[in-house]
Enzyme design. Structure first.
Site, PDB file in Angstrom:
ATOM      1  N   SER A 401       0.827  -1.207   0.000  1.00  0.00           N
ATOM      2  CA  SER A 401       0.000   0.000   0.000  1.00  0.00           C
ATOM      3  C   SER A 401       0.857   1.252   0.000  1.00  0.00           C
ATOM      4  CB  SER A 401      -0.873   0.079   1.247  1.00  0.00           C
ATOM      5  OG  SER A 401      -1.345  -1.161   1.629  1.00  0.00           O
ATOM      6  N   GLU A 434      -4.944   0.047  -7.876  1.00  0.00           N
ATOM      7  CA  GLU A 434      -3.890   0.930  -8.373  1.00  0.00           C
ATOM      8  C   GLU A 434      -2.832   0.042  -9.025  1.00  0.00           C
ATOM      9  OE1 GLU A 434      -3.857   4.826  -5.408  1.00  0.00           O
ATOM     10  OE2 GLU A 434      -2.860   3.002  -4.725  1.00  0.00           O
ATOM     11  N   ASN A 472      -3.683   6.467  -0.844  1.00  0.00           N
ATOM     12  CA  ASN A 472      -3.266   6.539   0.552  1.00  0.00           C
ATOM     13  C   ASN A 472      -2.408   7.766   0.842  1.00  0.00           C
ATOM     14  OD1 ASN A 472      -4.699   4.348   1.358  1.00  0.00           O
ATOM     15  ND2 ASN A 472      -3.000   2.911   1.280  1.00  0.00           N
TER      16      ASN A 472
END
Ligand code: 3H9
Length: 680
Positions: A401, A434, A472
């Protein structure tokens, strides 16, 4: 755009406007001329209208919306079709959507292939069917069925259309044109829109609105759809159409429809990758490996299993493997219990799963996704090992992430095969992926990553490499702002309410509770350097422990927490901070405007290809309300000057890591939108 051919005494009119036969001005003019010509041509006894290519029509040309309409408008064309003195048959294949179905509704008869889908999806663009659909459909299939189709926007298959009276006859694809021509010769002349049986409709509208209250929420279009269908029960066709037109224009000029139309095109734009030749060869993906059977690894695996792609899932211990596999089965069975899958489908998916402790089993896989915890050393070790095992040409992906794909790739001798595939939790549900393009990721690897995302039903968006990628990275200042405001005197409910009222599924603090307050915690209960540390030390790790910023009941419903508040008050006192009143304006700035600022940095650095990609990330990864477009679209709507002014006003409270994006400042100053060509 319109081809005509006379088959004996039947005129065939074919709409040819690839890719979806959108009803732009060329098609409208052509249709109007062909229909008018047929009226005065004595050789023509009947007319068939069909679509060339793969479908009848995808509806009005959305690219024309928001600009002045060129004549003839679609309502006029549909009226002219219905007014034809010679019978008109619509021969429908593939799809008849929106204005496409309205053209078919203007026709006197409809014949369709069984695979055809018929629908009025305008509501998902923040509109209503504006070419007579709200008036003709209820007259044809009844008010309740029409309300359902128009307000849900969901298309119905042709067989259901036949049951409803929307389709007169079904015909096989290869017979459609011939059968429609033959049918046109046998029909009993024109059959125009009939009267509506208003007797059964007394309270249907209130009941419908009440039953769909939650879905409709703050949306304007479904309400206008209901109003328009109601008008069909109260007014004659021509007056009803005027009412429909007025409502349509109002919606078209409103911000919600602008936002929803933006999302429609943004989603399609996201599929296009800058600098990637369209015809770049894809690598075949027949078998997938997943490393890690935790929540993410399991959820990721389910996507492939559901798409019929075999998955080998690897774990370190039998216990972890059994737990992960059990969770996948449990999730599938829960879906089956809700009636959304059959048990045969569950078994089929589970039959494609090969759980193993043997890392070497991955050598068979065309794509391997690492989904272990966030630790660079661990990830590098895994990728070095993979390098020695994976077959040549296999895609090596990390679900990280935050961490650098370039550094992970450097642990292999084949960095060109490495990319990020960052799924969002719960990975079997959330649509966003993504697709992270490393400095050395090969073009065909990136293209294959995008393709596989679509194959498993996701919306893939390309991101460059940076800490947290697009989504994020924008989340960080939002969450930091929310927590800082608690220390300064706001309550959790006060902060979260702003986001929920805005239309987000939850506020930033509720989101931390869902993800886990303890994520990234150092695990030393005596080291209290932040409110998060204080909550963690008290065992308030979020929803999973029944307590975080909020208290949770057994159904995980949040309630304000006096205990959490006491911890926050205590921390504030220890830090010597005097509480103050926090305004809504400040909450908006520190939870929403800061995201816009971070997004502008992301855009300027080229991490996102285009502003609209950022909007798609937030729509599909975090539940940003579609009718507000996405953070970038919304920022332009709010006014960049207003955002920059507010950020300036609160600058001293935004933390040392805050810097105003030069791009944002420049666009604001020059009155240029972030949305278009913002990097120029
Ligand atoms: C309406 O009809 C209003 C009327 O009631 C009243 C008027 C007065 N217009 O989706 P794809 C483009 S509102 C212009 O990838 P698929 C799309 O942008 C309309 N362009 O294909 C893309 O362009 P690009 C109601 C359109 O096979 C390309 O075509 N209708 C339109 O996956 C391929 O699209 C709808 O809401 C359009 N209407 O799916 C249906 N539609 O290649 C909207 C598509 O440059 N359309 N494009 O990126 C769809 O849902 C899907 O496109 C469809 C095909 C299911 C038809």
């Amino acid at each position: 755009m319109i081809d005509t051919q006379l088959h004996g005494d039947v005129l065939e009119i074919v709409m040819n406007n690839p890719p979806v036969n959108a009803l732009g001005i060329g098609v409208r003019q052509g249709l109007a001329q062909a229909i008018a010509g047929a009226q005065t041509n004595p050789a023509v006894k009947a007319i068939v209208i069909r679509g060339g290519g793969k479908l009848f029509s995808g509806g009005a040309d959305i690219t024309e919306f928001g600009k002045p309409f060129a004549e003839p408008g679609l309502p006029q064309v549909v009226d002219a079709i219905e007014a034809s003195a010679k019978p008109v048959v619509a021969a429908i294949h593939g799809m008849a959507l929106g204005g496409g179905l309205e053209v078919a509704l203007g026709c006197h008869y409809r014949i369709a292939t069984p695979e055809t889908k018929l629908g009025l999806p305008e509501v998902s663009l923040g509109l209503l069917p504006g070419a007579g659909g709200t008036q003709r459909l209820p007259r044809l299939i009844g008010v309740e069925a029409a309300l359902e189709m128009i307000v849900s926007g969901s298309p119905v298959p042709a067989a259901k259309g036949a049951e409803l009276g929307l389709v007169d006859k079904l015909a096989a694809q290869d017979q459609l044109a011939a059968e429609a021509i033959a049918f046109a010769r046998t029909v009993d002349g024109p059959r125009r829109t009939g009267d509506l049986d208003a007797s059964a409709t007394a309270d249907v509208f209130e009941r419908f609105a009440e039953n769909n209250k939650r879905k409709i929420g703050a949306l304007d279009a479904p309400k206008a759809c209901i109003e328009a269908v109601k008008a069909a029960t109260e007014l004659p066709l021509d007056q009803g159409q005027l009412k429909e037109r007025a409502l349509f224009t109002q919606l078209m000029n409103g911000d919600q429809s602008k936002a929803l139309r933006h999302v429609f095109f943004a989603e399609r734009a996201a599929a296009k990758v800058d600098g990637l030749p369209k015809d770049v060869a894809r690598r075949p993906i027949a078998k997938v490996g997943v490393i890690g059977a935790g929540t993410m690894g399991g959820g990721i695996s389910m996507n492939f299993l559901s798409a019929g792609i075999p998955v080998t899932i690897v774990e370190m211990t039998q216990e972890a493997l059994d737990k992960g596999t059990g969770l996948i089965r449990k999730n599938y069975e829960a879906t089956a219990a809700k009636g959304r899958l059959t048990m045969a489908q569950v078994e089929k998916a589970m039959g494609l799963l090969s759980p193993t402790l043997d890392f070497d089993a991955l050598k068979e896989c065309d794509l391997i996704i690492e989904a272990v915890y966030e630790n660079m050393d661990v990830k590098k070790e895994i990728f070095t090992r993979l390098d020695g095992i994976a077959k040549p040409g296999a895609l090596l992906a990390s679900n990280t992430s935050y961490l650098s794909i370039d550094e992970i790739a450097s642990a292999t001798g084949r960095p060109q095969d490495v990319l990020g595939l960052h799924f969002f939790s719960p990975a079997n549900v959330m649509k966003l992926v993504e697709v992270v393009r490393g400095a050395k990721t090969a073009p065909d690897v990136l293209a294959t990553g995008m393709d596989i995302g679509r194959r498993i039903g996701k919306v893939p968006v390309v991101s460059g490499v940076c800490y947290g990628f697009i989504g994020n990275r924008m989340l960080a200042p939002r969450l930091n702002g929310a927590i800082a405001m608690l220390v300064e005197g706001a309550t959790a409910e006060q902060v979260d309410r702003v986001s929920v009222e805005f239309g987000m599924p939850m506020g930033p603090l509720q989101m931390i509770d869902l993800a886990g307050v303890d994520i990234g915690w150092h695990r030393d209960p005596n080291r209290i350097e932040s409110v998060r540390d204080a909550l963690n030390a008290a065992g308030r790790w979020g929803q999973k422990t029944g307590a975080g910023f909020y208290d949770y009941d057994e159904r995980r419903r949040p309630a304000p927490s006096p205990a959490a508040q006491a911890i926050i008050d205590d921390f504030r006192a220890r830090e010597g901070v005097a509480p103050r009143a926090i305004s809504e304006d400040e909450i908006v700035t520190r939870t929403l405007y800061v995201m816009v600022n971070e997004a502008a940095h992301i855009l300027e650095e080229g991490i996102a290809q285009r502003a609209s990609d950022i909007d798609i990330v937030w729509n599909y990864g975090y539940g940003w309300p579609r009718h507000k477009g996405g953070p970038m679209f919304w920022a332009d709507l709010v006014g960049l000057n207003k955002i920059v002014d507010a950020l300036d006003r609160y600058r001293d409270r935004l933390g040392p890591e805050f810097t105003l994006s030069p791009l944002l400042a420049r666009c604001a100053k020059e009155g240029r939108p972030l949305e278009r060509d913002a990097r120029a």
